[in-house]
Motif scaffolding. Structure first.
Motif, PDB file in Angstrom:
ATOM      1  N   GLU A 151      52.464 -15.260 -92.343  1.00 46.04           N
ATOM      2  CA  GLU A 151      51.548 -15.166 -91.444  1.00 46.04           C
ATOM      3  C   GLU A 151      50.597 -13.969 -92.115  1.00 46.04           C
ATOM      4  OE1 GLU A 151      49.483 -13.969 -86.622  1.00 46.04           O
ATOM      5  OE2 GLU A 151      51.890 -13.725 -87.486  1.00 46.04           O
ATOM      6  N   MET A 152      50.906 -12.698 -92.726  1.00 46.65           N
ATOM      7  CA  MET A 152      50.065 -11.637 -93.155  1.00 46.65           C
ATOM      8  C   MET A 152      49.768 -12.470 -95.151  1.00 46.65           C
ATOM      9  SD  MET A 152      51.150  -9.382 -96.271  1.00 46.65           S
ATOM     10  CE  MET A 152      52.528  -9.212 -95.993  1.00 46.65           C
ATOM     11  N   THR A 153      50.756 -12.621 -95.630  1.00 51.27           N
ATOM     12  CA  THR A 153      50.557 -13.044 -96.683  1.00 51.27           C
ATOM     13  C   THR A 153      49.247 -14.326 -96.621  1.00 51.27           C
ATOM     14  OG1 THR A 153      52.686 -12.868 -97.770  1.00 51.27           O
ATOM     15  CG2 THR A 153      51.173 -14.184 -99.084  1.00 51.27           C
ATOM     16  N   GLN A 154      49.414 -14.844 -95.799  1.00 53.78           N
ATOM     17  CA  GLN A 154      48.292 -16.531 -95.690  1.00 53.78           C
ATOM     18  C   GLN A 154      47.198 -14.898 -95.633  1.00 53.78           C
ATOM     19  OE1 GLN A 154      50.291 -18.947 -92.944  1.00 53.78           O
ATOM     20  NE2 GLN A 154      50.453 -20.390 -94.778  1.00 53.78           N
ATOM     21  N   GLU A 155      46.775 -14.691 -94.528  1.00 54.76           N
ATOM     22  CA  GLU A 155      45.738 -13.723 -94.936  1.00 54.76           C
ATOM     23  C   GLU A 155      44.855 -13.404 -95.995  1.00 54.76           C
ATOM     24  OE1 GLU A 155      46.540 -12.411 -89.766  1.00 54.76           O
ATOM     25  OE2 GLU A 155      46.874 -11.096 -90.878  1.00 54.76           O
ATOM     26  N   LYS A 156      46.513 -12.110 -96.495  1.00 56.38           N
ATOM     27  CA  LYS A 156      45.962 -11.745 -97.636  1.00 56.38           C
ATOM     28  C   LYS A 156      45.708 -11.552 -98.288  1.00 56.38           C
ATOM     29  CE  LYS A 156      47.897  -8.351-100.430  1.00 56.38           C
ATOM     30  NZ  LYS A 156      48.814  -7.619-101.486  1.00 56.38           N
ATOM     31  N   SER A 157      46.472 -13.407 -99.331  1.00 60.67           N
ATOM     32  CA  SER A 157      45.723 -14.044-100.296  1.00 60.67           C
ATOM     33  C   SER A 157      45.776 -15.275 -99.786  1.00 60.67           C
ATOM     34  CB  SER A 157      47.495 -13.759-101.184  1.00 60.67           C
ATOM     35  OG  SER A 157      48.142 -12.844-101.304  1.00 60.67           O
ATOM     36  N   ASP A 187      46.271 -21.695 -98.192  1.00 65.49           N
ATOM     37  CA  ASP A 187      46.709 -20.888 -97.031  1.00 65.49           C
ATOM     38  C   ASP A 187      48.576 -20.785 -98.434  1.00 65.49           C
ATOM     39  OD1 ASP A 187      45.320 -19.244 -95.782  1.00 65.49           O
ATOM     40  OD2 ASP A 187      45.700 -20.528 -94.186  1.00 65.49           O
ATOM     41  N   CYS A 188      48.522 -22.380 -99.010  1.00 69.51           N
ATOM     42  CA  CYS A 188      49.667 -22.546 -99.110  1.00 69.51           C
ATOM     43  C   CYS A 188      49.715 -22.464-100.790  1.00 69.51           C
ATOM     44  CB  CYS A 188      50.252 -24.115 -99.651  1.00 69.51           C
ATOM     45  SG  CYS A 188      50.394 -24.765 -98.250  1.00 69.51           S
ATOM     46  N   GLY A 190      48.194 -19.222-101.896  1.00 66.22           N
ATOM     47  CA  GLY A 190      48.613 -17.948-101.500  1.00 66.22           C
ATOM     48  C   GLY A 190      49.458 -17.477-101.570  1.00 66.22           C
ATOM     49  N   LEU A 191      50.632 -18.031-100.522  1.00 66.26           N
ATOM     50  CA  LEU A 191      51.593 -18.141-100.837  1.00 66.26           C
ATOM     51  C   LEU A 191      52.835 -18.175-101.317  1.00 66.26           C
ATOM     52  CD1 LEU A 191      53.398 -16.520 -98.173  1.00 66.26           C
ATOM     53  CD2 LEU A 191      54.392 -19.236 -97.415  1.00 66.26           C
ATOM     54  N   ILE A 192      52.415 -19.185-102.375  1.00 72.48           N
ATOM     55  CA  ILE A 192      53.363 -19.792-103.900  1.00 72.48           C
ATOM     56  C   ILE A 192      53.168 -18.431-104.706  1.00 72.48           C
ATOM     57  CG2 ILE A 192      53.711 -20.848-105.715  1.00 72.48           C
ATOM     58  CD1 ILE A 192      52.551 -23.270-103.492  1.00 72.48           C
ATOM     59  N   HIS A 193      51.726 -18.120-104.887  1.00 70.39           N
ATOM     60  CA  HIS A 193      51.531 -16.987-106.313  1.00 70.39           C
ATOM     61  C   HIS A 193      51.816 -15.519-105.223  1.00 70.39           C
ATOM     62  CE1 HIS A 193      48.845 -18.842-109.218  1.00 70.39           C
ATOM     63  NE2 HIS A 193      49.152 -19.847-108.056  1.00 70.39           N
ATOM     64  N   GLN A 194      51.753 -15.274-103.876  1.00 65.12           N
ATOM     65  CA  GLN A 194      52.686 -14.011-103.573  1.00 65.12           C
ATOM     66  C   GLN A 194      53.879 -13.992-103.720  1.00 65.12           C
ATOM     67  OE1 GLN A 194      50.048 -11.242-102.754  1.00 65.12           O
ATOM     68  NE2 GLN A 194      52.006 -10.531-102.919  1.00 65.12           N
ATOM     69  N   GLN A 276      56.231 -28.081-102.127  1.00 63.77           N
ATOM     70  CA  GLN A 276      55.551 -29.534-101.453  1.00 63.77           C
ATOM     71  C   GLN A 276      54.660 -29.343-100.749  1.00 63.77           C
ATOM     72  OE1 GLN A 276      59.676 -30.592-100.043  1.00 63.77           O
ATOM     73  NE2 GLN A 276      58.691 -32.418 -99.217  1.00 63.77           N
ATOM     74  N   LYS A 277      54.594 -28.598 -99.642  1.00 62.04           N
ATOM     75  CA  LYS A 277      53.838 -28.603 -98.349  1.00 62.04           C
ATOM     76  C   LYS A 277      52.345 -28.624 -99.949  1.00 62.04           C
ATOM     77  CE  LYS A 277      51.693 -28.833 -94.276  1.00 62.04           C
ATOM     78  NZ  LYS A 277      51.468 -30.144 -93.495  1.00 62.04           N
ATOM     79  N   ALA A 278      52.555 -27.864-100.562  1.00 57.28           N
ATOM     80  CA  ALA A 278      50.533 -27.792-100.923  1.00 57.28           C
ATOM     81  C   ALA A 278      50.453 -29.070-101.639  1.00 57.28           C
ATOM     82  CB  ALA A 278      50.743 -26.897-102.304  1.00 57.28           C
ATOM     83  N   GLN A 279      51.893 -29.613-102.745  1.00 54.83           N
ATOM     84  CA  GLN A 279      51.506 -31.451-102.707  1.00 54.83           C
ATOM     85  C   GLN A 279      51.536 -32.255-101.691  1.00 54.83           C
ATOM     86  OE1 GLN A 279      54.275 -32.091-106.543  1.00 54.83           O
ATOM     87  NE2 GLN A 279      56.008 -31.059-106.099  1.00 54.83           N
TER      88      GLN A 279
END
Length: 306
Positions: A151-157, A187-188, A190-194, A276-279
């Motif tokens: 949740e934090m990462t999707q918000e931030k990145s 959101d996906c 941002g999470l991947i990169h973080q 996978q979710k991003a794809q």
């Protein structure tokens, strides 16, 4: 960075700031940012084109994306005292903070000149506020579980990727469903990169690392949860029972422990699920080629198997 977008950023600085030393810092910061060959303005451009946009002002909007991200990069470095060679880290902190204000002011002014709708300005403000919420959670070390980290990462990145996509849609109408798909994709992404950054930072194990700063990243949360005496030094450090000096004295031993802990494998598994979710989201997105493919490549293509 596309030269015209860099020129648009410099024009906005000239239109916004009169004081020469601050203007010089801003232009040096933009030049430094241009060397990174970053993806933010490309995301705005590709989103616009793949949704059928052809605005003559899209480079100006992409410049706004870059200005906002640069401002937040400066804030992030000031908070973490990181990337000390950057132009904004070579000046007094008060001057760097004025640079942040100038970049944001210039971006807001340009959005006004581009006549972005009121609801568009509200959406931009909401995304930036969401990113700040995530940033505060990050620096305060509040995530205690993987779900809270996500949740934090999707918000931030993720919010920054949302912003880059949204500004690409800003001249277009009737794309609400696609905007929501892009928000999920952002959101996906941002999470991947973080997660990638967190894994790289953890093994670095220097005085500026997430571990030393007691941040609660995904691999560290795994490390703190596993019941194994080998991980006791990390847990004791996070609870204040062990000083930083004790950790640094055992650096080589503890780096080896990190490699054996399984925390990196755990982070990679979570990252692969995000990819996978991003794809899946991307495949459902109805958009024009070749821009759709270009967007995929710039957002998360580097994490796909060859």
């Amino acid at each position: 960075m596309i030269p015209d977008i860099q020129q648009q950023m410099l024009r906005i600085v000239d239109d916004t700031i009169e004081v020469e030393d601050l203007k010089a810092l801003l232009k040096a910061s933009i030049a430094d940012k241009a060397l990174e060959n970053g993806s933010w303005s490309k995301i705005t451009l590709y989103t616009h084109y793949m949704l059928g946009g052809a605005s003559p002002h899209i480079h100006r909007m992409a410049a706004v994306t870059e200005l906002i991200v640069l401002a937040l990069d400066i804030v992030d470095d000031l908070q973490d005292q990181d990337h000390l060679s950057k132009p904004w880290m070579q000046v007094q902190q008060a001057t760097a903070l004025n640079a942040v204000l100038a970049l944001l002011t210039g971006a807001i002014g340009e959005l006004g000149r581009l006549q972005i709708r009121a609801e568009g300005l509200a959406a931009v403000g909401k995304m930036l506020a969401r990113s700040v919420n995530g940033q505060q959670k990050d620096i305060s070390g509040s995530p205690a579980t993987p779900d809270e980290y996500v949740e934090m990462t999707q918000e931030k990145s993720g919010s920054l990727f949302r912003l880059a996509c949204y500004l690409g849609c800003s001249f277009l109408d009737g794309n609400e469903e696609k905007v929501e798909q892009l928000n999920q994709l952002a959101d996906c992404t941002g999470l991947i990169h973080q997660i990638q950054n967190d894994m790289k930072d953890l093994i670095g194990f220097d005085i500026k690392s997430d571990l030393i700063a007691k941040k609660r990243t995904l691999p560290i949360l795994y490390l703190l949860k596993v019941e194994d005496e080998a991980f006791r030094p990390f847990k004791d450090y996070y609870t204040g029972l062990l000083p930083i000096e004790s950790l640094l004295e055992r650096k080589e031993e503890l780096v080896e422990t990190l490699h054996r802990s399984g925390c990196m494998e755990y982070a990679r598994v979570v990252q692969s699920v995000c990819v996978q979710k991003a794809q899946e989201i991307y495949s459902e997105l109805d958009a024009l080629s070749p821009w759709k493919e270009k967007l995929k490549e710039v957002m998360f293509g580097e994490f796909l198997d060859e």
